[in-house]
Enzyme design. Sequence first.
Site, short mmCIF file in Angstrom:
data_model
loop_
_atom_site.label_atom_id
_atom_site.label_comp_id
_atom_site.label_asym_id
_atom_site.label_seq_id
_atom_site.Cartn_x
_atom_site.Cartn_y
_atom_site.Cartn_z
N HIS A 162 0.80 -1.23 0.00
CA HIS A 162 0.00 0.00 0.00
C HIS A 162 0.83 1.27 0.00
O HIS A 162 0.29 2.37 -0.12
CB HIS A 162 -0.95 0.04 1.20
CG HIS A 162 -0.26 0.37 2.49
ND1 HIS A 162 0.44 -0.55 3.21
CD2 HIS A 162 -0.15 1.53 3.18
CE1 HIS A 162 0.94 0.02 4.29
NE2 HIS A 162 0.60 1.28 4.30
C1 UD1 Z 1 -2.11 5.95 5.34
C2 UD1 Z 1 -0.84 6.51 5.94
C3 UD1 Z 1 0.24 5.43 5.93
C4 UD1 Z 1 -0.25 4.16 6.61
C5 UD1 Z 1 -1.56 3.72 6.01
C6 UD1 Z 1 -2.10 2.55 6.81
C7 UD1 Z 1 -0.44 8.90 5.56
C8 UD1 Z 1 0.33 9.90 4.79
N1 UD1 Z 1 -0.34 7.63 5.15
O1 UD1 Z 1 -1.85 5.62 3.99
O2 UD1 Z 1 1.37 5.90 6.63
O3 UD1 Z 1 0.72 3.17 6.41
O4 UD1 Z 1 -2.51 4.79 6.08
O5 UD1 Z 1 -2.99 1.78 6.07
O6 UD1 Z 1 -1.12 9.24 6.50
N2 UD1 Z 1 -9.05 4.74 0.84
C9 UD1 Z 1 -10.29 4.21 0.75
N3 UD1 Z 1 -10.95 3.89 1.91
C10 UD1 Z 1 -10.42 4.08 3.14
C11 UD1 Z 1 -9.15 4.65 3.22
C12 UD1 Z 1 -8.46 4.98 2.08
O7 UD1 Z 1 -10.82 3.99 -0.35
O8 UD1 Z 1 -11.08 3.75 4.15
C13 UD1 Z 1 -8.32 5.06 -0.42
C14 UD1 Z 1 -8.62 6.43 -0.98
O9 UD1 Z 1 -8.60 6.32 -2.38
C15 UD1 Z 1 -7.44 7.26 -0.52
C16 UD1 Z 1 -6.31 6.24 -0.54
O10 UD1 Z 1 -6.92 5.01 -0.16
O11 UD1 Z 1 -7.17 8.35 -1.35
C17 UD1 Z 1 -5.18 6.57 0.39
O12 UD1 Z 1 -5.65 6.76 1.73
P1 UD1 Z 1 -4.81 7.70 2.75
O13 UD1 Z 1 -5.45 7.64 4.08
O14 UD1 Z 1 -4.56 9.04 2.15
O15 UD1 Z 1 -3.41 7.02 2.79
P2 UD1 Z 1 -3.01 5.50 2.95
O16 UD1 Z 1 -2.39 5.06 1.68
O17 UD1 Z 1 -4.16 4.73 3.49
N1 UDP Z 2 -3.91 -5.51 8.85
C1 UDP Z 2 -5.19 -6.03 8.99
N2 UDP Z 2 -5.84 -6.48 7.89
C2 UDP Z 2 -5.28 -6.45 6.63
C3 UDP Z 2 -3.97 -5.94 6.51
C4 UDP Z 2 -3.32 -5.46 7.64
O1 UDP Z 2 -5.72 -6.08 10.11
O2 UDP Z 2 -5.93 -6.86 5.67
C5 UDP Z 2 -3.22 -4.99 10.04
C6 UDP Z 2 -1.89 -5.65 10.34
O3 UDP Z 2 -2.07 -6.78 11.17
C7 UDP Z 2 -1.13 -4.53 11.04
C8 UDP Z 2 -1.70 -3.28 10.45
O4 UDP Z 2 -2.92 -3.63 9.81
O5 UDP Z 2 -1.41 -4.54 12.43
C9 UDP Z 2 -0.75 -2.69 9.46
O6 UDP Z 2 -1.37 -1.60 8.83
P1 UDP Z 2 -0.90 -1.06 7.43
O7 UDP Z 2 -0.08 -2.05 6.71
O8 UDP Z 2 -2.12 -0.53 6.76
O9 UDP Z 2 -0.06 0.23 7.84
P2 UDP Z 2 1.47 0.48 8.30
O10 UDP Z 2 1.77 -0.42 9.44
O11 UDP Z 2 2.34 0.26 7.11
O12 UDP Z 2 1.45 1.91 8.66
#
Ligand code: UD1
Ligand code: UDP
Length: 353
Positions: free
Chosen positions: A203
């Site tokens: 992601h």
């Molecule tokens: C964010 C965090 C990242 C973290 C990740 C955990 C920042 C800059 N990034 O990244 O550090 O590792 O969360 O998962 O804060 N979207 C949906 N539904 C949701 C959420 C997101 O469709 O419920 C889609 C949207 O298209 C959105 C994109 O995902 O634009 C990115 O979401 P965003 O929260 O901006 O960043 P993440 O990639 O989720």
């Molecule tokens: N996780 C989850 N379901 C999924 C993928 C990840 O519950 O389908 C959990 C995972 O166990 C971990 C956390 O989400 O605790 C990691 O989040 P993510 O990879 O989104 O973010 P990051 O840690 O890179 O910020």
Amino acid sequence: MKVLTVVGARPQFIKAAAVSRELRRRHDEVLIHTGQHYDEEMSDVFFEELGIPEPDDNLGVGSSNHSDQTAEMLAGLGEKIETVEPDAVLVYGDTNSTLAAAIAASKADTRLAHVEAGLRSYNREMPEEINRVLTDHAADLLFAPSQRAVANLREESVPGAVHDTGDVMYDAVLWARERAEANSEVLSEFGVEPDEYVLATVHRAANTDDPDRLAAILDALAGDPREVVLPAHPRTINRMERYEMYDEARERLTLVEPVGYLDFVRLQDCADVVATDSGGVQKEAFFLDTPCVTMREETEWRETVEAGWNELVGANETAIRRALDDADPPGDKPRPYGDGDAAARITDLLDDA
Ligand code: UD1
Ligand code: UDP
């Protein structure tokens, strides 16, 4: 004391759940969800299964460009801090929700406590790296997960008080592992056997927003002879669709929606190897004794690499395939992230603050 906790993204719900269990024994906690993540499987599922109380408020910011998103959170959190008048604001990790809360606390002259302080990838292209550095420099109390994190903070001469508490995610995994074993049906749901599949997640913006990198990763995963289970983040699905990679990925991989925490812990526990660009997943694999291949050039969790349980391979197809093939960590493992009692330590330190 009254603690205002701010969460917004998937990993923060999991970390906050571990800390809240301890914190609420002794303190009043007001929980604010920024709404950064909002899909059922990216948010609600964690509140339901981890027994986290409903957020006291959800700011509902949703997705937008980073400046707008952070600004909207900042405005909402500023108001909340003014109304709630907490003794401390507690934040987790390195997302935009973390940064917005850090700035809001600092503007309101309220004590700021940061869980997962001191992590550094030293890659300033990552939005998370800037979020962490700024938050650490604004924080009054810094809860570092390891000695290396403490050393990183000392090197930057942060003004707040630094404590090595161990990693709250270790607490989370210890809480979940047996519950997952007893309750999760996810292996049979996806038709996989223990030790016979690869579990993957992708992601990170650097991988999803670059079609060449994303294609290399998907090709490498699809080339593995084992079943590959990929619970895909909505961002990744969105990019696969945009680059017309989605249909092929669905044919070649077990491409599924994100799963709940217990199911994901079960999938990690039983995987032959994990391939990821997630921060949390690298560590959870380590705690669960599953070797990890990290599809990034660097990591803030270097201890896992030095221990021989995690290999950094970037988004190079050949390197990913070779690493998935060769993953063979040593038998013994250091314990750089504490003993799984980080939540209790954090609660004690908040008490003394
Ligand atoms: C964010 C965090 C990242 C973290 C990740 C955990 C920042 C800059 N990034 O990244 O550090 O590792 O969360 O998962 O804060 N979207 C949906 N539904 C949701 C959420 C997101 O469709 O419920 C889609 C949207 O298209 C959105 C994109 O995902 O634009 C990115 O979401 P965003 O929260 O901006 O960043 P993440 O990639 O989720
Ligand atoms: N996780 C989850 N379901 C999924 C993928 C990840 O519950 O389908 C959990 C995972 O166990 C971990 C956390 O989400 O605790 C990691 O989040 P993510 O990879 O989104 O973010 P990051 O840690 O890179 O910020």
